[in-house]
Motif scaffolding. Structure first.
Motif, PDB file in Angstrom:
ATOM      1  N   GLU A  34       0.815  -1.230   0.000  1.00  0.00           N
ATOM      2  CA  GLU A  34       0.000   0.000   0.000  1.00  0.00           C
ATOM      3  C   GLU A  34       0.839   1.267   0.000  1.00  0.00           C
ATOM      4  N   ASP A  35       2.111   1.176   0.383  1.00  0.00           N
ATOM      5  CA  ASP A  35       3.001   2.332   0.366  1.00  0.00           C
ATOM      6  C   ASP A  35       3.865   2.392  -0.888  1.00  0.00           C
ATOM      7  N   GLY A  36       3.579   1.516  -1.852  1.00  0.00           N
ATOM      8  CA  GLY A  36       4.310   1.542  -3.107  1.00  0.00           C
ATOM      9  C   GLY A  36       5.656   0.852  -3.065  1.00  0.00           C
ATOM     10  N   ASN A  37       5.883   0.002  -2.066  1.00  0.00           N
ATOM     11  CA  ASN A  37       7.139  -0.743  -1.976  1.00  0.00           C
ATOM     12  C   ASN A  37       7.017  -2.055  -2.747  1.00  0.00           C
ATOM     13  N   PHE A  38       8.024  -2.379  -3.529  1.00  0.00           N
ATOM     14  CA  PHE A  38       8.015  -3.600  -4.333  1.00  0.00           C
ATOM     15  C   PHE A  38       7.971  -4.838  -3.441  1.00  0.00           C
ATOM     16  N   ILE A  39       7.125  -5.813  -3.821  1.00  0.00           N
ATOM     17  CA  ILE A  39       7.006  -7.061  -3.080  1.00  0.00           C
ATOM     18  C   ILE A  39       7.532  -8.240  -3.900  1.00  0.00           C
ATOM     19  N   ARG A  40       6.962  -8.443  -5.095  1.00  0.00           N
ATOM     20  CA  ARG A  40       7.392  -9.568  -5.900  1.00  0.00           C
ATOM     21  C   ARG A  40       6.933  -9.432  -7.348  1.00  0.00           C
ATOM     22  N   ILE A  41       7.500 -10.322  -8.181  1.00  0.00           N
ATOM     23  CA  ILE A  41       7.097 -10.448  -9.576  1.00  0.00           C
ATOM     24  C   ILE A  41       6.080 -11.579  -9.671  1.00  0.00           C
ATOM     25  N   PHE A  42       4.994 -11.365 -10.394  1.00  0.00           N
ATOM     26  CA  PHE A  42       4.001 -12.423 -10.555  1.00  0.00           C
ATOM     27  C   PHE A  42       4.472 -13.457 -11.570  1.00  0.00           C
ATOM     28  N   GLU A  43       4.193 -14.711 -11.270  1.00  0.00           N
ATOM     29  CA  GLU A  43       4.462 -15.768 -12.249  1.00  0.00           C
ATOM     30  C   GLU A  43       3.474 -15.630 -13.399  1.00  0.00           C
ATOM     31  N   GLN A  44       3.954 -15.887 -14.609  1.00  0.00           N
ATOM     32  CA  GLN A  44       3.098 -15.861 -15.790  1.00  0.00           C
ATOM     33  C   GLN A  44       2.909 -17.276 -16.316  1.00  0.00           C
ATOM     34  N   ARG A  45       1.718 -17.536 -16.850  1.00  0.00           N
ATOM     35  CA  ARG A  45       1.424 -18.825 -17.459  1.00  0.00           C
ATOM     36  C   ARG A  45       0.585 -18.610 -18.708  1.00  0.00           C
ATOM     37  N   GLU A  46       0.775 -19.511 -19.652  1.00  0.00           N
ATOM     38  CA  GLU A  46      -0.035 -19.452 -20.863  1.00  0.00           C
ATOM     39  C   GLU A  46      -1.423 -20.025 -20.586  1.00  0.00           C
ATOM     40  N   ARG A  47      -2.396 -19.610 -21.409  1.00  0.00           N
ATOM     41  CA  ARG A  47      -3.747 -20.146 -21.263  1.00  0.00           C
ATOM     42  C   ARG A  47      -3.697 -21.670 -21.377  1.00  0.00           C
ATOM     43  N   GLY A  48      -4.392 -22.336 -20.505  1.00  0.00           N
ATOM     44  CA  GLY A  48      -4.401 -23.790 -20.525  1.00  0.00           C
ATOM     45  C   GLY A  48      -3.314 -24.406 -19.668  1.00  0.00           C
ATOM     46  N   GLN A  49      -2.450 -23.567 -19.079  1.00  0.00           N
ATOM     47  CA  GLN A  49      -1.357 -24.081 -18.258  1.00  0.00           C
ATOM     48  C   GLN A  49      -1.487 -23.628 -16.803  1.00  0.00           C
ATOM     49  N   PHE A  50      -2.711 -23.311 -16.378  1.00  0.00           N
ATOM     50  CA  PHE A  50      -2.910 -22.851 -15.006  1.00  0.00           C
ATOM     51  C   PHE A  50      -2.575 -23.947 -13.995  1.00  0.00           C
ATOM     52  N   SER A  51      -2.871 -25.187 -14.358  1.00  0.00           N
ATOM     53  CA  SER A  51      -2.609 -26.292 -13.449  1.00  0.00           C
ATOM     54  C   SER A  51      -1.277 -26.953 -13.783  1.00  0.00           C
ATOM     55  N   GLY A  52      -0.767 -27.740 -12.866  1.00  0.00           N
ATOM     56  CA  GLY A  52       0.451 -28.492 -13.119  1.00  0.00           C
ATOM     57  C   GLY A  52       1.702 -27.637 -13.085  1.00  0.00           C
ATOM     58  N   LYS A  53       2.676 -28.004 -13.923  1.00  0.00           N
ATOM     59  CA  LYS A  53       3.975 -27.351 -13.882  1.00  0.00           C
ATOM     60  C   LYS A  53       3.948 -25.926 -14.431  1.00  0.00           C
ATOM     61  N   GLY A  54       2.921 -25.579 -15.201  1.00  0.00           N
ATOM     62  CA  GLY A  54       2.769 -24.189 -15.646  1.00  0.00           C
ATOM     63  C   GLY A  54       3.498 -23.836 -16.913  1.00  0.00           C
ATOM     64  N   TRP A  55       4.005 -24.825 -17.659  1.00  0.00           N
ATOM     65  CA  TRP A  55       4.645 -24.550 -18.938  1.00  0.00           C
ATOM     66  C   TRP A  55       4.567 -25.799 -19.805  1.00  0.00           C
ATOM     67  N   LYS A  56       4.793 -25.608 -21.085  1.00  0.00           N
ATOM     68  CA  LYS A  56       4.796 -26.732 -22.022  1.00  0.00           C
ATOM     69  C   LYS A  56       5.993 -26.583 -22.955  1.00  0.00           C
TER      70      LYS A  56
END
Length: 295
Positions: free
Chosen positions: A123-145
């Protein structure tokens, strides 16, 4: 009459089958939106003819909600951080995270080197983390193909380049501009650009485009001493925990321990997070000193 009835029934079944087939095809091509909702996902790159849509995942904490916000309404600390670490970025999306009407933080998605980067700030604008990205259809499991844009997560380091394979233009650049550098390693991006890691008292990352033309040089650490390559397993618990919590889904590339005599002075770790490359400088105790976005 029986023949007519037979053909009428056959037509009905054929039409029903066609609708069922069409429905299945659509479901295969475009998963239901509620799958993204269940994974607290936010689209950060639309699908193209050659690639699938991309989402940041686990974006909104349980019990919280997100509201779109104009970039001009972001905390000033956020833009300060982005300008310092992602020079030349452009804003793409931004949200306030609220829980029980109380501001919890911000989700900010930017475009950097034509790639999406999703970041979480408090809330004070301090960096916390980078979000993981996944392709559509890869939400479950290892998250990549294999073959996807995040296939480097298999840890096989297919982007590593032998120093002997560097182009004559890159080698000549170092001979003329930085003759005291000792070249340590090199790796390539999917677009053909090249990062060369070198030592000269400190550690440096020098970026060249796909035509071997110099782009930029980043100082990672300015400390004299021996730079010894170490494995991921040799990283301290402090460093390992920081990487896991701050860059979920990251890919380890290489790391160096800086020593003077037999005393450790610092560590530099190179990672890939969602196709963006970072170098992180830690002190001898494994506390973060500096983060450098390479490309």
């Amino acid at each position: 009459m029986k023949t007519n009835t037979f053909f009428k029934n056959l037509s009905v079944f054929a039409i029903a089958g066609l609708f069922a087939l069409t429905s299945c095809e659509k479901q295969t091509e475009v998963p239901e939106n509620n799958e993204a909702e269940e994974n607290n996902a936010i689209m950060v790159a639309e699908a193209t003819a050659s690639s699938d849509a991309v989402f940041i995942v686990n974006a909104v904490p349980a019990g919280a909600e997100k509201d779109s916000v104009a970039t001009s309404d972001l905390h000033t600390n956020i833009n300060t951080y982005l300008n310092a670490n992602y020079s030349g970025f452009t804003h793409f999306k931004a949200f306030k995270i609220k829980k029980n009407s109380s501001l919890e933080g911000y989700i900010v998605v930017i475009k950097y080197n034509e790639k999406p980067v999703g970041l979480l700030f408090d809330e004070d604008g301090n960096f916390i983390r980078i979000f993981e990205q996944r392709e559509r259809g890869q939400f479950s499991g290892k998250g990549w193909k294999h073959g996807g844009r995040f296939d480097g997560r298999d840890g096989k380091h297919r982007d590593t380049i032998a120093l002997s394979s560097l182009s004559a233009a890159v080698k000549t650049y170092f001979l003329i501009s930085y003759p005291q550098d000792t070249l340590l390693a090199a790796h390539a991006g999917k677009n053909g650009d090249i990062v060369v890691i070198s030592a000269n008292n400190g550690l440096y990352a020098t970026l060249f485009n796909s035509s071997s033309i110099f782009v930029k040089r980043a100082q990672l650490i300015l400390k004299a001493g021996r730079k010894a390559a170490i494995t991921q397993a040799q990283l301290s618990a402090n460093i390992a925990n920081y990487l896991l919590s701050t860059y979920p889904g990251y890919v380890f590339h290489r790391a160096y321990e800086v020593k003077v005599n037999s005393t450790t002075q610092a560590y530099v770790v190179f990672i890939d997070s969602n196709d963006t490359k970072y170098a992180l400088h830690f002190d001898a105790s494994g506390n973060l000193v500096k983060t450098v976005v390479i490309r």
